[in-house]
Write a protein that holds these residues in place. Structure first.
Motif, short mmCIF file in Angstrom:
data_model
loop_
_atom_site.label_atom_id
_atom_site.label_comp_id
_atom_site.label_asym_id
_atom_site.label_seq_id
_atom_site.Cartn_x
_atom_site.Cartn_y
_atom_site.Cartn_z
N LEU A 48 -20.94 17.07 2.52
CA LEU A 48 -20.20 18.05 1.63
C LEU A 48 -19.61 19.59 2.22
O LEU A 48 -19.45 20.52 2.10
CB LEU A 48 -21.46 18.83 0.75
N ASP A 49 -19.93 19.32 3.77
CA ASP A 49 -19.29 20.58 4.50
C ASP A 49 -18.00 20.94 4.30
O ASP A 49 -17.86 22.31 3.95
CB ASP A 49 -19.02 20.24 5.94
N PHE A 50 -16.80 20.26 2.87
CA PHE A 50 -15.57 21.04 3.19
C PHE A 50 -15.92 21.68 2.11
O PHE A 50 -14.83 22.18 1.83
CB PHE A 50 -14.59 19.20 2.68
N VAL A 51 -16.85 21.66 1.52
CA VAL A 51 -16.88 22.25 -0.10
C VAL A 51 -17.01 23.97 0.50
O VAL A 51 -16.64 24.91 0.31
CB VAL A 51 -18.49 21.42 -1.32
N PHE A 52 -18.35 23.69 1.24
CA PHE A 52 -17.98 26.06 1.70
C PHE A 52 -17.48 25.33 2.51
O PHE A 52 -16.94 27.33 2.75
CB PHE A 52 -20.15 25.18 2.12
N ASN A 53 -16.47 24.11 3.54
CA ASN A 53 -15.87 25.08 4.72
C ASN A 53 -14.71 25.78 3.31
O ASN A 53 -13.98 27.14 3.58
CB ASN A 53 -14.71 24.64 5.17
N GLY A 54 -13.74 25.28 2.27
CA GLY A 54 -13.21 25.74 1.20
C GLY A 54 -13.49 27.17 0.65
O GLY A 54 -12.82 28.21 0.04
N LEU A 55 -14.90 27.12 0.42
CA LEU A 55 -15.49 28.39 -0.46
C LEU A 55 -15.51 29.88 0.38
O LEU A 55 -14.97 30.91 -0.47
CB LEU A 55 -16.45 28.17 -0.76
N ALA A 56 -15.54 29.49 1.80
CA ALA A 56 -15.26 30.60 2.01
C ALA A 56 -13.41 31.07 2.47
O ALA A 56 -13.58 31.81 2.93
CB ALA A 56 -15.85 29.56 4.43
N ALA A 57 -12.96 30.15 2.61
CA ALA A 57 -11.32 30.84 1.89
C ALA A 57 -10.95 31.03 1.10
O ALA A 57 -9.57 31.56 0.77
CB ALA A 57 -10.30 29.57 2.17
N LEU A 58 -12.02 31.66 -0.14
CA LEU A 58 -11.70 31.91 -1.69
C LEU A 58 -11.37 33.24 -1.52
O LEU A 58 -10.62 34.11 -1.74
CB LEU A 58 -12.44 31.44 -2.60
N PRO A 59 -12.16 34.01 -0.74
CA PRO A 59 -12.09 35.68 -0.58
C PRO A 59 -10.57 35.79 -0.23
O PRO A 59 -9.92 36.53 -0.35
CB PRO A 59 -12.94 35.84 -0.07
N GLN A 60 -9.82 35.35 0.57
CA GLN A 60 -8.87 35.80 1.00
C GLN A 60 -7.30 35.53 0.32
O GLN A 60 -6.40 34.74 0.26
CB GLN A 60 -8.62 34.29 2.71
N LYS A 61 -7.93 34.48 -1.01
CA LYS A 61 -6.50 33.55 -2.09
C LYS A 61 -6.71 32.29 -1.39
O LYS A 61 -5.06 32.44 -1.70
CB LYS A 61 -5.68 34.70 -2.04
N ARG A 62 -7.07 31.98 -0.56
CA ARG A 62 -6.53 30.53 0.08
C ARG A 62 -7.18 29.28 -0.41
O ARG A 62 -8.48 29.15 -0.50
CB ARG A 62 -6.66 30.91 1.12
N LEU A 63 -6.58 28.61 -0.38
CA LEU A 63 -6.88 26.97 -0.81
C LEU A 63 -6.57 25.78 0.61
O LEU A 63 -5.28 26.06 1.22
CB LEU A 63 -6.14 25.85 -1.47
N VAL A 64 -7.68 25.75 1.00
CA VAL A 64 -7.97 24.25 2.33
C VAL A 64 -7.15 22.94 1.56
O VAL A 64 -7.66 22.67 0.84
CB VAL A 64 -8.96 24.51 3.14
N ARG A 65 -6.44 22.35 2.10
CA ARG A 65 -6.26 20.97 2.34
C ARG A 65 -6.87 20.02 3.54
O ARG A 65 -6.65 20.16 4.63
CB ARG A 65 -4.26 20.41 2.84
N PHE A 66 -7.93 19.25 3.44
CA PHE A 66 -8.28 18.96 4.74
C PHE A 66 -8.08 17.22 4.33
O PHE A 66 -6.96 16.96 3.59
CB PHE A 66 -9.26 18.25 4.21
N MET A 67 -8.27 17.11 5.73
CA MET A 67 -7.83 15.91 6.17
C MET A 67 -9.20 15.04 5.97
O MET A 67 -10.07 15.71 6.86
CB MET A 67 -7.58 15.76 8.08
N ALA A 68 -8.91 14.06 5.46
CA ALA A 68 -10.43 12.70 5.53
C ALA A 68 -9.84 11.21 4.98
O ALA A 68 -8.85 10.89 4.63
CB ALA A 68 -10.51 12.88 4.09
N LYS A 69 -11.00 11.17 5.59
CA LYS A 69 -10.95 9.25 6.18
C LYS A 69 -10.13 8.43 4.89
O LYS A 69 -10.40 8.92 2.68
CB LYS A 69 -11.64 8.82 5.98
N GLU A 70 -9.42 7.63 4.62
CA GLU A 70 -8.59 7.05 3.63
C GLU A 70 -9.63 6.49 2.63
O GLU A 70 -9.49 6.67 1.11
CB GLU A 70 -7.73 5.84 3.91
N SER A 71 -10.93 5.75 2.52
CA SER A 71 -11.41 5.39 1.59
C SER A 71 -11.16 6.09 0.49
O SER A 71 -12.13 5.74 -0.19
CB SER A 71 -12.38 4.52 2.05
N VAL A 72 -12.13 7.94 0.90
CA VAL A 72 -12.49 8.55 -0.08
C VAL A 72 -11.42 8.70 -1.04
O VAL A 72 -11.49 8.65 -2.11
CB VAL A 72 -12.87 9.65 0.50
#
Length: 242
Positions: A48-72
């Motif tokens: 779930l790390d990417f969820v909390f990483n993404g939440l940290a960007a929300l105050p700056q009004k940014r959305l993060v595009r994460f690189m994740a393994k293809e099986s997901v």
């Protein structure tokens, strides 16, 4: 362009966190640029790390595009969501395609999230960093933004059952100042500096984390150097070799 999937998913996640009464302590979001491309780099201790990483960007009004393994992206539930949020699939047998996709996203002004350890650290300590994040930042001409998360492993991590029923769990997130990645620098040197910065942030997140278990019954999520029972990296390597 409208974000028909990403924003509803954010709303759903925030609702879940309120239901679970997670105690999220996030500091340093102002270090994430409000515009332009950047490579967001984090340690990796949970699914779930990417969820909390993404939440940290929300105050700056940014959305993060994460690189994740293809099986997901092939999973019947997570796949449509990952594609709808414009995350970037990584096929380790064809890494060049993912690299080119991430580079295009950075050049178009997106923030791309990268876990340079590549896989979850079961020791909950930093593993070695791959140089891809530094090379992406150099080639796209964008900064690196280091960050660290702590406590997410208690929710869901490799080798342990999910723990969504236990409420009130704390999660700490720390975002550091940007690191420039000029083309005249050696990518390996940038990667070493980046890892050092993430380690500093991880130390800060651990120091700020409220309370550690007093016995060994609930210390599986703590690394050995903090008095926990998580295996060391040396023990994990020996187990893999044996």
């Amino acid at each position: 362009m409208a974000e028909l999937v990403y924003r509803p998913v954010i709303g759903f996640a925030r609702t879940l966190f309120k239901v679970w009464d997670l105690k999220i302590d996030c500091k340093g979001s102002e270090n994430i640029p409000r515009s332009g491309g950047a490579v967001l780099v984090s340690n990796h201790i949970s699914y779930l790390d990417f969820v909390f990483n993404g939440l940290a960007a929300l105050p700056q009004k940014r959305l993060v595009r994460f690189m994740a393994k293809e099986s997901v992206f092939r999973h019947k539930v997570s796949g449509p969501l990952m594609r709808g949020m414009k995350h970037i699939p990584v096929d380790r047998g064809q890494g060049n395609a993912a690299y080119a996709h991430a580079l295009d996203s950075l050049r178009s002004g997106e923030i791309v999230g990268v876990f340079p350890e590549a896989t979850i650290s079961q020791s909950f300590t930093l593993k070695s960093f791959k140089s891809g994040a530094a090379r992406l930042a150099q080639e796209a001409g964008v900064p690196l933004v280091p960050m660290a998360v702590w406590g997410t492993q208690r929710l869901w991590t490799k080798g342990h059952p999910r723990n969504f029923r236990r409420s009130h769990l704390p999660v700490t997130v720390r975002v550091g100042e940007m690191i420039e990645a000029s083309r005249d620098q050696y990518a390996g040197a940038i990667t070493r500096r980046l890892r050092e910065r993430v380690q500093d942030l991880l130390d800060a997140a651990q120091r700020a984390y409220p309370g550690h278990p007093k016995g060994t019954d609930d210390s599986w999520w703590l690394p050995a150097h903090l008095g926990g029972t998580a295996p060391t990296q040396e023990e994990l390597r020996a187990a893999e070799a044996g």
